[in-house]
Design a protein around this motif. Structure first.
Motif, PDB file in Angstrom:
ATOM      1  N   THR A 275      41.011  -0.263  -7.193  1.00 14.86           N
ATOM      2  CA  THR A 275      39.974  -0.934  -6.386  1.00 14.86           C
ATOM      3  C   THR A 275      38.868  -1.521  -7.259  1.00 14.86           C
ATOM      4  O   THR A 275      37.700  -1.530  -6.862  1.00 14.86           O
ATOM      5  CB  THR A 275      39.356   0.054  -5.379  1.00 14.86           C
ATOM      6  OG1 THR A 275      38.795   1.167  -6.091  1.00 14.86           O
ATOM      7  CG2 THR A 275      40.376   0.545  -4.377  1.00 14.86           C
ATOM      8  N   HIS A 276      39.214  -2.018  -8.428  1.00 14.03           N
ATOM      9  CA  HIS A 276      38.272  -2.650  -9.361  1.00 14.03           C
ATOM     10  C   HIS A 276      37.302  -1.635  -9.955  1.00 14.03           C
ATOM     11  O   HIS A 276      37.269  -1.433 -11.153  1.00 14.03           O
ATOM     12  CB  HIS A 276      37.523  -3.794  -8.701  1.00 14.03           C
ATOM     13  CG  HIS A 276      36.516  -4.479  -9.580  1.00 14.03           C
ATOM     14  ND1 HIS A 276      36.845  -5.043 -10.789  1.00 14.03           N
ATOM     15  CD2 HIS A 276      35.173  -4.661  -9.438  1.00 14.03           C
ATOM     16  CE1 HIS A 276      35.744  -5.554 -11.350  1.00 14.03           C
ATOM     17  NE2 HIS A 276      34.735  -5.342 -10.544  1.00 14.03           N
ATOM     18  N   ARG A 277      36.496  -1.020  -9.128  1.00 15.51           N
ATOM     19  CA  ARG A 277      35.629   0.075  -9.556  1.00 15.51           C
ATOM     20  C   ARG A 277      35.455   1.023  -8.375  1.00 15.51           C
ATOM     21  O   ARG A 277      35.790   0.676  -7.237  1.00 15.51           O
ATOM     22  CB  ARG A 277      34.273  -0.425 -10.070  1.00 15.51           C
ATOM     23  CG  ARG A 277      33.460  -1.206  -9.062  1.00 15.51           C
ATOM     24  CD  ARG A 277      32.109  -1.619  -9.638  1.00 15.51           C
ATOM     25  NE  ARG A 277      31.378  -2.498  -8.759  1.00 15.51           N
ATOM     26  CZ  ARG A 277      30.681  -2.116  -7.688  1.00 15.51           C
ATOM     27  NH1 ARG A 277      30.640  -0.826  -7.362  1.00 15.51           N
ATOM     28  NH2 ARG A 277      30.039  -2.990  -6.949  1.00 15.51           N
ATOM     29  N   PHE A 278      34.923   2.206  -8.664  1.00 16.65           N
ATOM     30  CA  PHE A 278      34.813   3.196  -7.598  1.00 16.65           C
ATOM     31  C   PHE A 278      33.594   2.930  -6.732  1.00 16.65           C
ATOM     32  O   PHE A 278      32.449   3.013  -7.185  1.00 16.65           O
ATOM     33  CB  PHE A 278      34.736   4.603  -8.183  1.00 16.65           C
ATOM     34  CG  PHE A 278      34.550   5.672  -7.125  1.00 16.65           C
ATOM     35  CD1 PHE A 278      35.528   5.906  -6.177  1.00 16.65           C
ATOM     36  CD2 PHE A 278      33.380   6.431  -7.076  1.00 16.65           C
ATOM     37  CE1 PHE A 278      35.365   6.876  -5.193  1.00 16.65           C
ATOM     38  CE2 PHE A 278      33.208   7.406  -6.105  1.00 16.65           C
ATOM     39  CZ  PHE A 278      34.204   7.630  -5.161  1.00 16.65           C
ATOM     40  N   ALA A 279      33.851   2.601  -5.483  1.00 13.60           N
ATOM     41  CA  ALA A 279      32.831   2.528  -4.436  1.00 13.60           C
ATOM     42  C   ALA A 279      33.384   3.375  -3.299  1.00 13.60           C
ATOM     43  O   ALA A 279      34.486   3.112  -2.807  1.00 13.60           O
ATOM     44  CB  ALA A 279      32.594   1.093  -3.986  1.00 13.60           C
ATOM     45  N   PRO A 280      32.673   4.406  -2.856  1.00 15.94           N
ATOM     46  CA  PRO A 280      33.251   5.348  -1.891  1.00 15.94           C
ATOM     47  C   PRO A 280      33.824   4.710  -0.639  1.00 15.94           C
ATOM     48  O   PRO A 280      34.915   5.070  -0.190  1.00 15.94           O
ATOM     49  CB  PRO A 280      32.070   6.269  -1.572  1.00 15.94           C
ATOM     50  CG  PRO A 280      31.211   6.230  -2.799  1.00 15.94           C
ATOM     51  CD  PRO A 280      31.330   4.822  -3.300  1.00 15.94           C
ATOM     52  N   ASP A 281      33.102   3.733  -0.057  1.00 11.67           N
ATOM     53  CA  ASP A 281      33.600   3.136   1.184  1.00 11.67           C
ATOM     54  C   ASP A 281      34.853   2.301   0.936  1.00 11.67           C
ATOM     55  O   ASP A 281      35.769   2.267   1.772  1.00 11.67           O
ATOM     56  CB  ASP A 281      32.506   2.298   1.850  1.00 11.67           C
ATOM     57  CG  ASP A 281      31.878   1.271   0.924  1.00 11.67           C
ATOM     58  OD1 ASP A 281      32.074   1.356  -0.307  1.00 11.67           O
ATOM     59  OD2 ASP A 281      31.155   0.379   1.428  1.00 11.67           O
ATOM     60  N   VAL A 282      34.918   1.633  -0.218  1.00 10.09           N
ATOM     61  CA  VAL A 282      36.103   0.842  -0.550  1.00 10.09           C
ATOM     62  C   VAL A 282      37.289   1.761  -0.827  1.00 10.09           C
ATOM     63  O   VAL A 282      38.418   1.509  -0.378  1.00 10.09           O
ATOM     64  CB  VAL A 282      35.822  -0.066  -1.758  1.00 10.09           C
ATOM     65  CG1 VAL A 282      37.080  -0.830  -2.167  1.00 10.09           C
ATOM     66  CG2 VAL A 282      34.697  -1.044  -1.437  1.00 10.09           C
ATOM     67  N   ALA A 283      37.039   2.836  -1.566  1.00  5.91           N
ATOM     68  CA  ALA A 283      38.103   3.793  -1.851  1.00  5.91           C
ATOM     69  C   ALA A 283      38.631   4.425  -0.566  1.00  5.91           C
ATOM     70  O   ALA A 283      39.840   4.654  -0.417  1.00  5.91           O
ATOM     71  CB  ALA A 283      37.595   4.872  -2.803  1.00  5.91           C
ATOM     72  N   LEU A 284      37.728   4.706   0.373  1.00  5.73           N
ATOM     73  CA  LEU A 284      38.147   5.289   1.648  1.00  5.73           C
ATOM     74  C   LEU A 284      39.095   4.350   2.388  1.00  5.73           C
ATOM     75  O   LEU A 284      40.130   4.781   2.914  1.00  5.73           O
ATOM     76  CB  LEU A 284      36.914   5.592   2.501  1.00  5.73           C
ATOM     77  CG  LEU A 284      37.178   6.201   3.874  1.00  5.73           C
ATOM     78  CD1 LEU A 284      37.837   7.572   3.742  1.00  5.73           C
ATOM     79  CD2 LEU A 284      35.864   6.318   4.659  1.00  5.73           C
TER      80      LEU A 284
END
Length: 552
Positions: A275-284
């Motif tokens: 996901t490019h970099r870790f962002a909690p909402d994107v990872a979810l």
């Protein structure tokens, strides 16, 4: 009891071998075997795009051919300066296909750090994100101090079409003079195959730079044999089955991301979710979409993911195999997160110099908590590995006594790049002096007390920050905590805690001090508490005590 007798083997699951025979000689062999046997199996999920093993192979062949055409030779270094994008995987595989070495560079690094690593590694080629080139690398290369002669740039928008606004709002492709676009290069050299490289297990596959907390960063020489062994360790230790997805939370430039995500996905023929970099909402959302089964990440990432808006236990049902490394886990936090994820988070422990794991909690086993210190065990040494606990004199200490971990096994790096003195000091005779202090109990479980350099000396008493932090984490209002030593006229040093609170919770400093005072010896509890919104962390999620010490 001798450490050489490996008493921890009794903790292994029934029918688990003490030692494993490594299936592949090199990291490239691991990848090539996946391409040969399962070319059309999904390898990378990147937002709305899926790339197969065959597609990544074709792209890496093209990039390797371009490198060779530019004079890249066996043993040359390709610096890879990107986020968790397909470009990272294409880059490291291309470096190997060209007979060279990948240099993993933290995308958070700025001019000074990038310049040091390019010069130290002697990299002749650079693969970077287009914005990192324009904002950082162009100035470094313009100085004329590096050996880089070829630059490939990639956009985070490449290899996908969703353009998630949470990450890519305002992002546009950038072209800079003197650089070559990765996608265009792949298209230009599509269908070409470079000459087969002559790689061996002892050849360096990747240079991964240590954090440099006690001096200039050192390039750990992770060999092909190191990576092939620990990829198999991850697969066999966790029981990851072919095709079970891997969630790429850890940064890929870090040894955990490289081995615990990329290499194990190659070996298990499993799709890796990026996901490019870790962002909690994107990872979810990525978890909901791709249903990965396994991940390994710092406990701070799990903490952030659990607090993502709208997250429910149902969202995490696919994630059945969870491991955490890179930072200690407080027992209270482990218990709380288990209620959120519905699965136990197993500890795993290792260093850059051990190519990720040297210890782990076997899958399905709960790590014990030391009744004296309250520390959660980091597990037991993994296959083929012997870990001793030694005193200041270098001799083994008795079971239960605190000393430094010394590790020997197939995952230990061959040394530091161009630093024979540092290699001889830290890895004498192939045994790694880890700098981590802890002990082994009578059942073979290992416990990390702290880093040697973080010990606090208060009125002559040793205080290990980890123990104080674990107590703070057990308070219901505390989200994160870090403890450091600060100067004190009377005690020499005293204990100070930096604390961030959970949303909606409140507590004052006196209450926290009183709470700790009831649970530990008088010389250990914090005399000072400072509240912060967030604690400083590395990109891998490890809390930076050194930055807090600098604030005092």
């Amino acid at each position: 009891m001798s450490y050489l007798d490996r008493p921890w083997l009794a903790r292994y699951p029934e029918n688990s071998p003490a030692d494993i025979a490594v299936e592949y000689a090199t990291a490239l062999d691991v990848f090539d075997a996946a391409v040969s046997s399962d070319p059309d199996r999904p390898f990378l999920h990147y937002f709305d795009t899926t790339l197969t093993f065959a597609e990544i192979d074709r792209a890496a062949n093209a990039l390797a051919s371009a490198l060779v055409a530019d004079g890249f030779a066996a043993g040359d270094r390709l610096a890879v300066y990107v986020q968790n994008n397909p470009a990272y995987v294409i880059g490291i595989v291309a470096a190997w296909k060209a007979g060279g070495i990948a240099v993993a560079i933290n995308p958070m690094n700025r001019q000074r750090e990038l310049s040091y690593m390019l010069i130290d590694s002697g990299a002749t080629a650079l693969l970077t994100l287009d914005d990192l080139y324009a904002d950082v690398a162009e100035e470094v290369l313009g100085s004329g101090t590096t050996s880089v002669r070829t630059v490939f740039t990639s956009s985070p928008l490449d290899f996908q079409t969703r353009n998630d606004r949470r990450l890519f709002e305002g992002v546009e492709r950038r072209r800079s003079e003197g650089t070559r676009d990765l996608v265009e290069t792949i298209e230009s050299y599509d269908g070409t195959v470079p000459p087969a490289p002559a790689l061996a297990p002892g050849d360096v596959a990747v240079l991964t730079y240590t954090s440099g907390t006690t001096g200039e960063p050192k390039g750990a020489m992770n060999t092909h044999g190191n990576l092939a062994f620990n990829a198999q360790t991850y697969r066999d230790w966790t029981g990851l089955a072919p095709g079970e997805g891997v969630l790429g939370i850890a940064p890929l430039f870090h040894i955990t991301g490289l081995v615990g995500h990329v290499m194990v996905a190659m070996l298990a023929r499993s799709p890796l979710v990026l996901t490019h970099r870790f962002a909690p909402d994107v990872a979810l959302d990525a978890i909901r979409e791709w249903q990965p089964v396994f991940t390994v990440a710092a406990i701070t990432a799990y903490n952030a993911l659990s607090a993502a808006p709208g997250a429910t236990p149902a969202d995490f049902e696919s994630l059945r195999v969870l491991y955490s490394g890179g930072a200690p886990i407080a027992p209270a936090m482990a218990d709380r997160l288990e209620t959120v994820f519905g699965a136990y988070i197993h500890n795993i422990y290792g260093l850059t110099e051990t190519s990720s794991p040297s210890h782990g909690v076997p899958r399905g086993v709960r790590a014990p908590v030391d009744p004296t210190s309250g520390a959660l065990s980091v597990g037991v040494p993994v296959f083929n590995t012997v870990v001793r606990v030694v005193g200041e004199d270098g001799e083994d200490v008795p079971v239960g006594e605190i000393g430094e971990f010394v590790t020997k096994g197939p995952q230990v790096v061959s040394g530091y790049w161009n630093k024979p003195d540092k290699t001889a000091e830290s890895i004498p005779g192939g045994e790694l002096r880890t700098g981590d202090v802890g002990f082994m109990d009578s059942d073979g479980w290992f416990y990390v007390v702290d880093r040697k350099k973080d010990m606090i000396n208060a009125s002559g008493y040793k205080v290990w920050p980890r123990e104080v932090e674990d107590v703070l984490y057990s308070h219901p209002a505390v989200r994160e905590a870090a403890v450091v030593g600060v100067p004190d006229e009377y005690r020499g040093e005293t204990v100070k805690a930096y604390v961030s609170l959970r949303n909606g919770e409140s507590v004052d400093a006196d209450e926290l001090v009183a709470y700790c005072k009831t649970q530990m010896a008088a010389y250990k509890y914090p005399r000072q508490v400072e509240f912060v919104v967030d604690l400083p962390k590395t990109v891998t999620g490890k809390i930076l005590r050194r930055e807090l010490r600098d604030l005092r």
